[in-house]
Motif scaffolding. Sequence first.
Motif, mmCIF file in Angstrom:
data_model
loop_
_atom_site.group_PDB
_atom_site.id
_atom_site.type_symbol
_atom_site.label_atom_id
_atom_site.label_comp_id
_atom_site.label_asym_id
_atom_site.label_seq_id
_atom_site.Cartn_x
_atom_site.Cartn_y
_atom_site.Cartn_z
ATOM 1 N N ALA A 72 0.828 -1.272 0.044
ATOM 2 C CA ALA A 72 -0.048 -0.003 -0.118
ATOM 3 C C ALA A 72 0.656 1.278 -0.138
ATOM 4 O O ALA A 72 0.396 2.251 -0.522
ATOM 5 N N ALA A 73 2.077 1.338 0.640
ATOM 6 C CA ALA A 73 3.013 2.172 0.640
ATOM 7 C C ALA A 73 3.591 2.563 -0.475
ATOM 8 O O ALA A 73 3.803 3.819 -0.978
ATOM 9 N N TYR A 74 4.395 1.640 -1.160
ATOM 10 C CA TYR A 74 5.039 1.718 -2.270
ATOM 11 C C TYR A 74 4.558 1.042 -3.575
ATOM 12 O O TYR A 74 4.988 1.458 -4.578
ATOM 13 N N GLY A 75 3.258 0.576 -3.578
ATOM 14 C CA GLY A 75 2.971 0.126 -4.590
ATOM 15 C C GLY A 75 2.030 1.222 -5.388
ATOM 16 O O GLY A 75 1.556 0.953 -6.760
ATOM 17 N N PRO A 78 -0.083 7.147 -8.274
ATOM 18 C CA PRO A 78 1.364 7.812 -8.291
ATOM 19 C C PRO A 78 1.472 8.148 -6.625
ATOM 20 O O PRO A 78 2.468 8.401 -6.226
ATOM 21 N N PHE A 79 0.559 7.731 -5.656
ATOM 22 C CA PHE A 79 0.617 7.881 -4.392
ATOM 23 C C PHE A 79 0.270 6.784 -3.485
ATOM 24 O O PHE A 79 -0.464 6.091 -3.928
ATOM 25 N N PRO A 80 0.703 6.839 -2.243
ATOM 26 C CA PRO A 80 0.139 5.671 -1.464
ATOM 27 C C PRO A 80 -1.069 5.556 -1.182
ATOM 28 O O PRO A 80 -1.704 6.758 -0.956
ATOM 29 N N ASP A 81 -1.676 4.694 -0.663
ATOM 30 C CA ASP A 81 -2.884 4.355 -0.305
ATOM 31 C C ASP A 81 -2.913 4.758 1.304
ATOM 32 O O ASP A 81 -2.785 3.895 2.020
ATOM 33 N N TYR A 82 -3.116 6.077 1.540
ATOM 34 C CA TYR A 82 -2.829 6.504 3.053
ATOM 35 C C TYR A 82 -3.932 6.069 4.068
ATOM 36 O O TYR A 82 -3.413 5.634 5.390
ATOM 37 N N ARG A 124 5.249 9.615 6.422
ATOM 38 C CA ARG A 124 5.327 10.761 7.083
ATOM 39 C C ARG A 124 5.978 11.683 6.034
ATOM 40 O O ARG A 124 5.639 12.742 5.898
ATOM 41 N N GLU A 125 7.285 11.389 5.513
ATOM 42 C CA GLU A 125 7.870 12.228 4.701
ATOM 43 C C GLU A 125 7.075 12.399 3.477
ATOM 44 O O GLU A 125 7.219 13.788 2.753
ATOM 45 N N ARG A 151 10.382 8.576 -0.614
ATOM 46 C CA ARG A 151 10.003 7.248 -1.454
ATOM 47 C C ARG A 151 8.636 7.152 -1.558
ATOM 48 O O ARG A 151 7.915 6.636 -2.447
ATOM 49 N N CYS A 152 7.860 7.662 -0.624
ATOM 50 C CA CYS A 152 6.232 7.578 -0.582
ATOM 51 C C CYS A 152 5.596 8.766 -1.117
ATOM 52 O O CYS A 152 5.809 9.977 -0.414
ATOM 53 N N GLY A 153 5.013 8.822 -2.164
ATOM 54 C CA GLY A 153 4.565 10.182 -2.561
ATOM 55 C C GLY A 153 5.259 10.921 -3.432
ATOM 56 O O GLY A 153 6.403 10.430 -3.999
#
Length: 168
Positions: A72-75, A78-82, A124-125, A151-153
């Motif tokens: 969910a975070a990296y897959g 273009p953005f993670p599924d927060y 968070r970043e 890395r995320c987002g």
Amino acid sequence: QEAATREEETKAEMDEMKRQLAAANGETQAQSEAAEESNKRLDFAKRHLSRTITALKRLHMLLHAVDRLHAAAYGGDPFPDYGTCANLIDATRLLLGHFDGYMGSIQKMRDVRDAVGTVRLDLREGAVFGFRVVGFGFSRALAKCGGEVPRCGGGRSQKDRSGAGATA
């Protein structure tokens, strides 16, 4: 005299029966104690087995949640599924709490804990970067992050995350 002999024989037979009865009682008591001890051992084994099965189920749930969190975070492009990440971080936190006693002695448990911590920091970043983009624009947000998209987002594709170059 015959009556006296008969009485002595009867007493002897009664004494023999009492001795046999006492021996049988002793044997029955020993068997009862052995059965009780065996039941205690079985109860202990059952309790231990139940706890082991519970721990294995929790470990399976933890590893599955960590895999899902990573996906969910990296897959997400273009953005993670927060939303999913928030739920999975909470689930992993609760499940990791069950394994606190193992953190000092089992390296793999520390690795799982550290991996979850890394994903949390990356999320968070990524979220902070997203707010900076909204508030300051992409160029200034990128400058505030030291010129590197988190890395995320940040709207990067999976190809960009692997190091193929992000455009600013």
